[in-house]
Design an enzyme around this catalytic site. Structure first.
Site, PDB file in Angstrom:
ATOM      1  N   CYS A  76      19.104  -0.780  13.435  1.00 10.75           N
ATOM      2  CA  CYS A  76      18.234   0.003  14.309  1.00 10.75           C
ATOM      3  C   CYS A  76      17.494   1.047  13.497  1.00 10.75           C
ATOM      4  O   CYS A  76      17.715   1.198  12.288  1.00 10.75           O
ATOM      5  CB  CYS A  76      19.028   0.667  15.438  1.00 10.75           C
ATOM      6  SG  CYS A  76      20.133   1.975  14.858  1.00 10.75           S
ATOM      7  N   CYS A  83      19.515   3.500  11.450  1.00  4.77           N
ATOM      8  CA  CYS A  83      19.954   3.010  10.142  1.00  4.77           C
ATOM      9  C   CYS A  83      18.879   3.289   9.094  1.00  4.77           C
ATOM     10  O   CYS A  83      19.188   3.719   7.971  1.00  4.77           O
ATOM     11  CB  CYS A  83      20.229   1.509  10.193  1.00  4.77           C
ATOM     12  SG  CYS A  83      21.555   1.018  11.310  1.00  4.77           S
ATOM     13  N   ASP A  96     -23.070   2.595   0.192  1.00 10.29           N
ATOM     14  CA  ASP A  96     -23.816   2.579  -1.063  1.00 10.29           C
ATOM     15  C   ASP A  96     -24.876   1.472  -0.956  1.00 10.29           C
ATOM     16  O   ASP A  96     -24.690   0.499  -0.224  1.00 10.29           O
ATOM     17  CB  ASP A  96     -22.851   2.296  -2.211  1.00 10.29           C
ATOM     18  CG  ASP A  96     -23.571   2.097  -3.532  1.00 10.29           C
ATOM     19  OD1 ASP A  96     -24.371   2.964  -3.893  1.00 10.29           O
ATOM     20  OD2 ASP A  96     -23.331   1.058  -4.179  1.00 10.29           O
ATOM     21  N   ASP A 126     -19.037   5.020  -7.670  1.00 11.40           N
ATOM     22  CA  ASP A 126     -18.658   5.237  -6.274  1.00 11.40           C
ATOM     23  C   ASP A 126     -17.205   5.698  -6.137  1.00 11.40           C
ATOM     24  O   ASP A 126     -16.804   6.155  -5.065  1.00 11.40           O
ATOM     25  CB  ASP A 126     -18.824   3.944  -5.463  1.00 11.40           C
ATOM     26  CG  ASP A 126     -20.269   3.486  -5.391  1.00 11.40           C
ATOM     27  OD1 ASP A 126     -21.145   4.358  -5.298  1.00 11.40           O
ATOM     28  OD2 ASP A 126     -20.514   2.265  -5.445  1.00 11.40           O
TER      29      ASP A 126
END
Length: 753
Positions: A13, A16, A435, A641
């Site tokens: 679960c 845990c 761009d 970029d």
């Protein structure tokens, strides 16, 4: 700092997962740890000078779980097969326990019908009512089928923690232990005026139902990781090498860089490489998401796992093993599936106190009902119901399962998403910055005009072209490549260059044949005090046509002008319109001159243009947009970029661009098609919507279920929640979350006309 990804075992679960996170974070040298319950992965950032993976594994072991690193070598074969075998063993064992628990609990329930209904059922033999028989049938369910609940609860207890297994162990043990007393001492209950009822059926059926839920959950989890398995399954198993003029087939693991490989029509390309002989068309859809086959010839790059369609060719291996595009895609998807989305923080904060709070509520429920009603049976039923229905498992699955499926669907569509945070943030984007070169346009500029100051095509023009191309050969800029290609078509030989220098966003300069050659923008020429008026009309004509004009100066005087055109990608206009229809502001960002930029922008339908922006100014430009209160995505492909991609809230790199740009981005479009941006945003919207639905399913079971299980409706309607129904609701809360997450596998990009 280094990063490692560990595969985890033993979690049941979200509590845990939280326990493992805490155990790893306590290791000296660990900076951060994120555990993904759905993917069963731990992503750990640590200082290798202070600790290592072995120490981290030991910390996980000491917490009662196990961990091992994902294999780096050959992720597409050995690792997947080993994982399949392990999952198969676990599923087979779980299936056996489900079968045994279902059969035995079915018999117990049939024998308990008279007690539960208060009716005499003639076709049920009396011996099935015997509590001793029910005890014998319950023992294997409780202590073999349900052994994992006890072992995991004990591990949690040793860590001073509580998990879902703690709730199940407490709830079923309470029903089982209570039932032992009326079984062994029925006369005591009768003497107190109480019926010696037993609740073995509650303990047995609850365990059976939870095991069924876990079996369904296990199978559903396999489906959430289907994208990884599909990617892994794409890889070829063998390669046909050419050695000493002979063709030999070898396992793909033995292929080395530099090997020459033969590929025939219909065969998969085994590894990444470069064609050295032959022409063909290749189906790259499984990697890029593009359905149209791509023509390839000598010098073209090929990607491993893609399919050769028409011709035969030979290629030289350039990347093998974990360095291939496919292996890197698998690794990126695994990392993304192991990451955590910000929206998961709510579920994480809840699971931290959820189980202890439920135990406290269960104890309070028992005390209240026993003191108010004086009814031990009523107190017992409500207490067990609260313990059983309050499962935090669905909370832990709500986000990671959707992220797993969402990132997998992204990979199937040629979109690599580096993390869950990027996937979540993409749906909040308000402004898309594009761009120009290589993003909106093809990124393969062509020289269309070459004008000299005297306007004639004579020997001076050829000499000028030689000087310019020789200088540009030293640059990696797309415009420089266009000049070199143009010189090659004119069969102009190139000469050596001295003192080469590239000025970002402006141009290049160097000494060629003892001449100082400077090539660049009009703005840069003005900064150099080089007069450009002699070719002003030609520049205006070129820019009016949407072409980029670059000047050529020799020893401080303008000698020529080149017009360079970069065709718009066929899908750019449609993609821009689709983004605008999604309610996004689309902005073009370029270092090109304003007139050329506006011509291109008008062609694709972009209204806002930021032109003549130098590379070092792009990140600041993105900052300005963010200061306007916008969530900004930057789409680019070049080295220049990278700062802007990193600055943006979501950086989206064109996969056909540079490695630097891709490394700086959050999302990579392998195909280089702007339609991928539209798909990425649609996928983000679908994933976040799915996560919110999952969180609703996870919370509604507990918010509504716990008060009902505690008996809040009993004083009004006289109605109690049977612990068996509580067990079924708990088991299927996780199943409902997983089933909803799997709906994302049906995601298809919507075509926006």
């Amino acid at each position: 700092m280094e990063n490692t990804t560990l595969k985890l075992r033993g979690m049941s679960c979200a509590s845990c997962a939280r326990s493992i996170e805490e155990a790893i974070r306590e290791v000296n040298g660990v900076n951060e740890c994120i555990v993904n319950f759905g993917a069963e992965l731990a992503t750990v950032e640590y200082d290798p000078r202070k600790t290592d993976v072995t120490v981290i594994q030991q910390a996980v072991d000491s917490a009662g779980y196990s961990a091992y690193p994902l294999q780096e070598q050959n992720p597409a074969a050995q690792q997947d097969e080993a994982e399949k075998r392990r999952q198969s063993r676990e599923t087979n064992e779980l299936t056996r326990k489900v079968v045994v628990a279902s059969i035995l609990s079915g018999i117990i329930v049939i024998g308990s019908i008279p007690m539960m209904t208060g009716l005499h059922v003639p076709f049920i033999p009396m011996w099935l009512h015997d509590p001793w028989l029910q005890l014998v049938l319950t023992i294997p369910i409780q202590f073999w089928c349900g052994l994992s609940f006890y072992s995991n609860a004990w591990k949690a207890f040793k860590r001073h923690a509580a998990t879902m297994d703690t709730l199940v162990a407490l709830g079923t043990s309470t029903a089982f232990i209570y039932s032992l007393f009326p079984t062994f001492f029925p006369s005591f209950f009768i003497s107190q005026g109480l019926r010696p009822d037993v609740y073995y059926e509650a303990a047995a059926v609850i365990i059976a139902l939870i095991l069924v839920g876990r079996l369904l959950e296990s199978r559903a989890k396999k489906q959430t990781g289907e994208a990884i398995r599909k990617l892994i399954g794409l890889q070829a198993k063998t390669a046909r090498l050419i050695r000493n003029g002979q063709e030999i087939d070898i396992p793909i693991e033995e292929v080395q860089i530099g090997d020459v490989i033969l590929v025939r029509p219909g065969e998969k390309i085994p590894v990444d490489g470069e064609i050295i002989n032959g022409i063909s068309t290749i189906d790259e859809s499984m990697v890029t998401g593009e359905s149209v086959a791509v023509k390839k010839q000598s010098g073209s790059e090929v990607i491993g796992a893609t399919i050769n369609k028409t011709g035969s060719f030979q290629f030289k291996a350039t990347r093998v093993g974990k360095d291939t595009v496919l292996a890197q895609i698998v690794q990126l998807v695994q990392q993304a599936q192991g990451s955590r989305a910000p929206i998961q923080r709510l579920a994480d904060s809840v699971t931290g106190w959820f189980v202890p709070a439920v135990i406290a509520i269960a104890l309070l429920t028992f005390i209240i009902w026993f003191n108010i009603m004086g009814n031990l049976t009523l107190a017992l039923i409500t207490t067990v119901g609260v313990l059983i229905i309050a499962c935090p498992c669905a909370l832990g699955l709500a986000t990671p399962t959707s992220v797993m499926v969402g990132t997998g669907k992204g990979a199937e569509n040629g979109i690599l998403i580096k993390g869950a945070e990027s996937l979540e943030l993409a749906h909040k984007i308000k402004t898309i910055v594009l761009d120009k070169t290589g993003t909106i346009t093809q990124g393969r500029p062509t020289v269309t005009d070459f004008v000299t100051t005297d306007g004639t095509a004579n020997g001076n023009e050829i000499k000028l072209l030689q000087l310019a191309a020789s200088l540009e050969r030293n640059s990696e800029h797309p415009l420089a490549e266009a000049v070199v290609r143009y010189a090659q078509t004119q069969e102009v030989g190139l000469v050596s260059v001295e003192n080469f220098e590239a000025i970002a966003g402006s141009g290049v300069q160097g000494v060629v044949d003892n001449y100082l050659i400077q090539i660049g923008t009009q703005r840069w020429m003005s900064e150099l005090n080089v007069k450009t008026s002699v070719l002003e009309k030609e520049k205006e004509r070129l820019e009016y046509l949407g072409k980029t004009a670059i000047y050529i100066a020799i020893d401080g005087k303008i000698q020529g002008l080149m017009g360079i055109s970069d065709a718009v990608k066929p899908t750019s206009t449609q993609a821009v319109k689709a983004l605008q229809k999604l309610g996004l502001e689309v902005v073009m960002l370029t270092g090109d001159n304003r007139r050329t930029a506006e011509t291109i922008a008008k062609e694709v339908g972009i209204k806002r243009v930021l032109a003549e922006v130098r590379p070092d100014q792009k990140a600041d430009t993105v900052k300005k947009l963010q200061r306007e209160g916008k969530i900004v995505a930057m789409v680019g492909d070049g080295i220049n970029d990278a700062p802007a991609l990193a600055q943006a809230d979501v950086g989206i790199a064109i996969g056909t661009g540079t490695d630097v740009a891709i490394a700086a981005s959050d999302i990579t479009l392998i195909s280089g098609d702007l339609q991928g941006v539209v798909t990425a945003i649609q996928l983000s919207n679908a994933t976040i919507r799915n996560i919110r639905q999952n969180l609703f399913f996870a919370f509604i079971y507990n918010v509504a279920g716990i008060p009902i299980a505690a008996g809040i409706l009993f004083p009004i309607f006289g109605w109690l929640l049977n612990p068996i129904i509580a067990g079924a609701a708990m088991a299927f809360s996780s199943v409902s979350v997983l089933t909803n997450a799997l709906r994302l596998r049906n995601f298809r990009p919507k075509v926006i006309a």
